[in-house]
Design a protein around this motif. Structure first.
Motif, PDB file in Angstrom:
ATOM      1  N   UNK A   1     -25.376  47.500  19.794  1.00 57.64           N
ATOM      2  CA  UNK A   1     -26.451  47.953  20.682  1.00 57.64           C
ATOM      3  C   UNK A   1     -25.888  48.763  21.843  1.00 57.64           C
ATOM      4  N   UNK A   2     -24.831  48.231  22.457  1.00 60.07           N
ATOM      5  CA  UNK A   2     -24.194  48.936  23.579  1.00 60.07           C
ATOM      6  C   UNK A   2     -23.668  50.291  23.119  1.00 60.07           C
ATOM      7  N   UNK A   3     -22.996  50.321  21.968  1.00 57.21           N
ATOM      8  CA  UNK A   3     -22.448  51.581  21.466  1.00 57.21           C
ATOM      9  C   UNK A   3     -23.543  52.595  21.159  1.00 57.21           C
ATOM     10  N   UNK A   4     -24.629  52.138  20.543  1.00 51.65           N
ATOM     11  CA  UNK A   4     -25.702  53.067  20.186  1.00 51.65           C
ATOM     12  C   UNK A   4     -26.338  53.677  21.428  1.00 51.65           C
ATOM     13  N   UNK A   5     -26.579  52.849  22.445  1.00 53.62           N
ATOM     14  CA  UNK A   5     -27.185  53.387  23.664  1.00 53.62           C
ATOM     15  C   UNK A   5     -26.243  54.358  24.359  1.00 53.62           C
TER      16      UNK A   5
ATOM     17  N   UNK B   1     -30.762  55.301  24.953  1.00 52.89           N
ATOM     18  CA  UNK B   1     -29.688  55.657  25.877  1.00 52.89           C
ATOM     19  C   UNK B   1     -29.893  57.031  26.486  1.00 52.89           C
ATOM     20  N   UNK B   2     -30.364  57.968  25.667  1.00 48.06           N
ATOM     21  CA  UNK B   2     -30.656  59.327  26.156  1.00 48.06           C
ATOM     22  C   UNK B   2     -31.735  59.258  27.237  1.00 48.06           C
ATOM     23  N   UNK B   3     -32.773  58.451  26.970  1.00 45.56           N
ATOM     24  CA  UNK B   3     -33.864  58.300  27.942  1.00 45.56           C
ATOM     25  C   UNK B   3     -33.367  57.632  29.223  1.00 45.56           C
TER      26      UNK B   3
END
Length: 304
Positions: free
Chosen positions: A43-47, A229-231
């Motif tokens: 989750x951390x990596x994806x964000x 993460x982009x948001x």
């Protein structure tokens, strides 16, 4: 004060805050949806994939200088980055252990820490009336977030360790976000957050998960995390920009505007509530909480 819409500067600040609020709403919803479907490290990596992509886009667009070297002048950069990285870790862990309704009610208490830090450093520049209105406005917003994000007025005490950690680190992180904006580039702060979060993800993989964990991740949840993460990067950057544009040269006015901007971000809850009305999934205490948040923000925006 800030609601003087005849002032072009105020209109720009409010526009940036509205964009930030919507971006926070998207990020928060996706963070929860993704976290319950993937290991915390993933989750951390994806964000951070999405966050870093957005940070690079802003860097190229504004042609900012990035300085991550540890130094006294750069302390704000790393306080911001590390504080939010820890906040994210605690939040994602809480999502795994508790339902959304039980973990959310106290999470917005960082606005209290933010106000306490301003009182600690700048109390002498404020009048008694301004102090009273700041306290009233922030407390109303906080109570509003509690009602808006809970299923009642009960509190699950088992969530307190998570809530206290998130309140403390998010309050410190947002305070660092809102300070030294004229001297430190947005990209420096956001890169520090990416580096800190990536280090946490790597540590989690080393201690609790295996690299094979990542191979089992499905593309759709990972992509959703990247969008979240982009948001989040947009939300942080717009909030930093709003603070930067609101700087007046007056220490007193800067304190008032910082707290208004920091609490305005809580309107992302109201955006979600409006959406819940549209799909007929609202509660009356949620609507009451949303109304309190709006009232509190209006109080803070009227202080002069």
């Amino acid at each position: 004060m800030i609601f003087d819409l005849k002032n072009p500067k105020h209109r720009k600040i409010l526009l940036m805050l509205c964009v930030s609020t919507i971006a926070y709403s998207v990020s928060n919803v996706l963070a929860y949806v993704v976290d319950v479907r993937m290991p915390i490290s993933a989750t951390v990596l994806s964000t951070q994939v999405g966050f870093l992509a957005c940070t690079i886009a802003f860097l190229l667009f504004y042609r900012e200088k990035v300085d991550l070297m540890p130094s006294r002048s750069n302390a704000t950069v790393w306080i911001y980055g590390i504080s939010f990285a820890i906040t994210g870790l605690i939040l994602f862990t809480a999502y795994k252990a508790h339902s959304l309704a039980t973990i959310f009610p106290l999470l917005e208490g960082g606005i209290l820490v933010f106000l306490a830090l301003d009182f600690m450093f700048h109390r002498k520049v404020l009048s008694r009336r301004q102090v009273a209105l700041l306290v009233i406005g922030v407390l109303v917003v906080f109570v509003g977030t509690f009602f808006a994000e809970s299923t009642g007025i009960t509190l699950d005490t088992s969530t307190l360790p998570y809530a206290i950690g998130i309140i403390l680190f998010s309050g410190i992180g947002y305070y660092a976000l809102a300070n030294k904006t004229a001297k430190i580039s947005d990209s420096s702060k956001n890169f520090a957050f990416s580096v800190s979060s990536a280090a946490i993800a790597a540590l989690l993989l080393l201690l609790y998960h295996s690299p094979a964990t990542l191979a089992s991740i499905r593309a759709l949840p990972f992509a959703a995390g990247a969008i979240g993460g982009f948001a989040l990067c947009i939300a942080f950057s717009m909030e930093i920009g709003a603070v930067k544009h609101s700087m007046t040269g007056s220490e007193r006015k800067n304190v008032l505007l910082r707290n208004f901007i920091n609490n305005f971000a809580e309107l992302d809850i109201v955006v979600v509530l409006i959406a819940s009305v549209g799909i007929n999934s609202y509660t009356y205490n949620g609507l009451f909480g949303g109304m309190l948040i709006v009232i509190g923000v209006l109080v803070l925006g009227s202080i002069s």
